[in-house]
Enzyme design. Structure first.
Site, PDB file in Angstrom:
ATOM      1  N   HIS A  73      47.228  51.321  38.081  1.00  0.00           N
ATOM      2  CA  HIS A  73      48.172  52.199  38.753  1.00  0.00           C
ATOM      3  C   HIS A  73      48.118  53.629  38.228  1.00  0.00           C
ATOM      4  O   HIS A  73      48.296  54.580  39.001  1.00  0.00           O
ATOM      5  CB  HIS A  73      49.578  51.609  38.667  1.00  0.00           C
ATOM      6  CG  HIS A  73      49.728  50.355  39.454  1.00  0.00           C
ATOM      7  ND1 HIS A  73      50.177  49.171  38.907  1.00  0.00           N
ATOM      8  CD2 HIS A  73      49.446  50.081  40.756  1.00  0.00           C
ATOM      9  CE1 HIS A  73      50.187  48.233  39.846  1.00  0.00           C
ATOM     10  NE2 HIS A  73      49.743  48.759  40.972  1.00  0.00           N
ATOM     11  N   ASP A  78      45.893  51.380  48.392  1.00  0.00           N
ATOM     12  CA  ASP A  78      46.087  50.390  47.332  1.00  0.00           C
ATOM     13  C   ASP A  78      46.024  49.009  47.970  1.00  0.00           C
ATOM     14  O   ASP A  78      47.007  48.289  48.032  1.00  0.00           O
ATOM     15  CB  ASP A  78      47.440  50.646  46.662  1.00  0.00           C
ATOM     16  CG  ASP A  78      47.683  49.742  45.473  1.00  0.00           C
ATOM     17  OD1 ASP A  78      46.764  48.986  45.093  1.00  0.00           O
ATOM     18  OD2 ASP A  78      48.805  49.769  44.937  1.00  0.00           O
ATOM     19  N   ASP A  95      41.615  42.851  48.520  1.00  0.00           N
ATOM     20  CA  ASP A  95      40.164  42.798  48.723  1.00  0.00           C
ATOM     21  C   ASP A  95      39.824  42.858  50.211  1.00  0.00           C
ATOM     22  O   ASP A  95      40.684  42.615  51.058  1.00  0.00           O
ATOM     23  CB  ASP A  95      39.606  41.508  48.095  1.00  0.00           C
ATOM     24  CG  ASP A  95      39.753  41.513  46.578  1.00  0.00           C
ATOM     25  OD1 ASP A  95      39.647  42.608  45.988  1.00  0.00           O
ATOM     26  OD2 ASP A  95      39.981  40.438  45.995  1.00  0.00           O
TER      27      ASP A  95
END
Length: 289
Positions: free
Chosen positions: A62, A155, A158
């Site tokens: 992050h 963000d 997959d």
């Protein structure tokens, strides 16, 4: 009896964490959501059996997805976060007083709810008044937006399941249009180490290069992600990630970080030779489109 969470990184490599107990398990409209408690990594979140974050090492991911672009762009006011329902990227962005609005687009309402309840360390700033949450598909959200954001953070999970559309050429092209004339896009770009991950990384890089005049890749070490070697993409209409780094200005903010710093920022763009080779294999495809 010992309990273990195991994630398959390849057909021949499994990654396991000892588990004390399972705190939450639910099936949303989009995916299975599980939260576990472990002695080594604290609480951790998995989606459809794949590791998303742990309390022990989430700060690496992050901080690197948020602070790298923030240290380059001098005047970020409006930010779009696509995915990121755990709240970690939002948490880092809310530390900047100059940021006026953060739009979080998360497809799965249940992820946000579970993280608020069981991962408060990560989801602690989702109630900040500058944060506006939209529960919809990120690909659809950006289609009709023009020149609205200074920064977009992708963000995502997959490149399969709910996150698959966030790795397409159409999506990156729409992100380009949604950014202002000096906007920056940063996305998580998988690992370069194992073959299947590397192919996904190359595909994402190829498509971003086709959409943005400036496109670079940087790295971080995240122990619980596949191979521990993780990449991010930095794409911009104007700013170069190393040459345009505002190190003095960023350091004057006095933000306390555990992984990111402006010296590491520069080094993160110095990639291993094998990674450069993987990227160079797909970059020439830009000329062929």
């Amino acid at each position: 009896m010992e309990l273990w969470f195991t994630e398959k990184h390849t057909e021949n490599v499994h990654f396991s964490i000892k588990v004390d107990r399972q705190l939450y398990s639910g099936q949303s409209e989009f995916q299975r959501i599980d939260i576990f408690e472990s002695p080594e990594f604290g609480r951790f979140l998995t989606l459809d059996g794949f590791m998303m974050l742990t309390e022990k090492d989430e700060f690496v991911y992050h901080e690197m997805i948020a602070h790298v672009p923030m240290a380059v762009h001098p005047h970020v006011k409006h930010v779009l976060v696509i995915g990121g329902g755990d709240g970690g990227a939002v948490r880092e962005l809310t530390r900047y007083p100059g940021v006026e609005r953060i739009d979080l687009v998360e497809i799965d309402r249940e992820v946000v709810k579970a993280c608020k309840t069981y991962l408060p360390q990560t989801a602690c700033r989702l109630d900040d008044p500058r944060v506006h949450i939209y529960y919809e598909d990120g690909l659809r959200y950006v289609r009709d937006i023009r020149s609205e954001y200074d920064l977009i953070l992708v963000d995502s999970t997959d490149p399969f399941g709910p996150g698959e559309g966030l790795f397409t050429k159409e999506f990156y092209g729409n992100c380009y249009k949604a950014l202002r004339e000096d906007g920056i896009l940063v996305n998580q770009q998988e690992s370069p180490f194992y073959r299947n991950d590397a192919v996904a990384m190359q595909r994402a890089h190829q498509r971003i290069v086709q959409s943005f005049p400036i496109s670079r890749v940087y790295q971080a070490h995240i122990p619980t992600y596949s191979s521990g070697h993780w990449l991010f993409g930095f794409a911009s209409k104007k700013y170069r990630p190393v040459e345009d780094l505002n190190a003095e200005e960023w350091n004057r903010l006095g933000l306390a970080t555990r992984y990111y710093n402006t010296k590491l920022h520069i080094g993160a763009f110095s990639l291993p030779t094998y990674v450069n080779g993987l990227l160079e294999k797909v970059e020439p495809l830009k000329e062929e489109e």
